[in-house]
Design an enzyme around this catalytic site. Structure first.
Site, PDB file in Angstrom:
ATOM      1  CG  ASP A   1      -0.310  -0.437   2.505  1.00  0.00           C
ATOM      2  OD1 ASP A   1       0.938  -0.446   2.567  1.00  0.00           O
ATOM      3  OD2 ASP A   1      -1.028  -0.764   3.451  1.00  0.00           O
TER       4      ASP A   1
ATOM      5  CG  ASN B   1      -8.834  -1.413  12.157  1.00  0.00           C
ATOM      6  OD1 ASN B   1      -7.975  -2.147  11.668  1.00  0.00           O
ATOM      7  ND2 ASN B   1      -9.201  -0.280  11.591  1.00  0.00           N
TER       8      ASN B   1
END
Ligand code: PGA
Length: 248
Positions: free
Chosen positions: A67, A136
């Site tokens: 990314d 998360n």
């Protein structure tokens, strides 16, 4: 899925590096999927040591990063381009032509994402993908709710991720809100996955990933469906696991 628990961060870093080095020795022109973030830093340090002291040869290795932030120039200290050069590439004999990192400054992000997917396929796919995990449950920037079949695309980062990343920026408002990320589906096509986590802050995400149901709310849970996934964690990150796993 193989869960390996080691006592410390140093131990998981060395163990992770052993997997990567083993692949490079066996297949010098292997395709590695690379991650940024603090977790793989120890692994990269160990690979650099192996290059300098043991002659581990990166000259034919091809890499694809997971990314990159959108609209952060490669020269920005918090860009993943900068991170990779500083912490990894400049210390080993890797060929710059073989490195691929998403271009967050691209004028046509959609077309870029398409190109990135094609390029990975052109090299025959990723042999080994290194992964961190967000508190998360995200992998790369596939935030909770990401489609489990998703491909490389632009994603909006959650407030939690922006807050987690704020420690690297002078002001929270400077933290990029968008990133280009390989999709969950792209990651799952890698021939082998090596997901690493360290510290108690990751314990809940690791519990969900290893022992919870597979769901888009925790994109990392998809690794349960991968045939060759190794979850390499230290004791703190493993502290909420209920099962009995080797190395613990
Ligand atoms: P970290 O980030 O390695 O810095 O904890 C991992 C991630 O958010 O994927």
């Amino acid at each position: 899925m193989l869960v390996v628990i080691k006592k410390t961060y140093e131990e998981i870093s060395k163990e992770g590096a052993k997997h990567v080095a083993g692949l490079i020795r066996q297949k010098p022109d292997c395709v590695l999927g690379l991650a940024t973030g603090s977790t793989p830093l120890g692994l990269y340090k160990e690979l650099i040591r192996m290059h300098q002291k043991e002659g581990l040869d990166f000259s034919k290795v091809v890499t694809f990063n997971l990314d990159e932030y959108v609209n952060l120039p490669p020269s920005h200290e918090q860009s993943y381009h900068y991170f990779m050069w500083k912490n990894r590439f400049k210390h080993v004999n890797i060929d710059a032509r073989n490195l691929h990192i998403p271009m967050g400054m691209s004028d046509d992000i959609e077309q870029f994402c398409h190109w990135y997917e094609e390029k990975i396929a052109e090299y025959g796919g990723i042999d080994l993908q290194i992964l961190g995990i967000g508190a998360n449950g995200h992998i790369a920037f596939n935030e909770p709710g990401s489609s489990l079949g998703s491909r490389t695309r632009i994603k909006t980062l959650t407030e939690e991720t922006c807050r987690d990343n704020a420690r690297f920026f002078q002001n929270e408002k400077d933290v990029p809100k968008y990133a280009i990320t390989m999709g969950v589906g792209t990651i799952m096509e890698a021939k082998k996955l090596l997901l690493m986590a360290s510290g108690v802050g990751k314990a809940e995400a690791i519990r969900a990933t290893v022992e919870g149901p597979v769901m888009a709310k925790y994109p990392a849970t998809i690794v349960q469906l991968h045939q060759f996934a190794i979850i390499l964690v230290d004791q703190e990150a493993a502290s909420k696991l209920e099962g009995d796993y080797p190395g613990s």
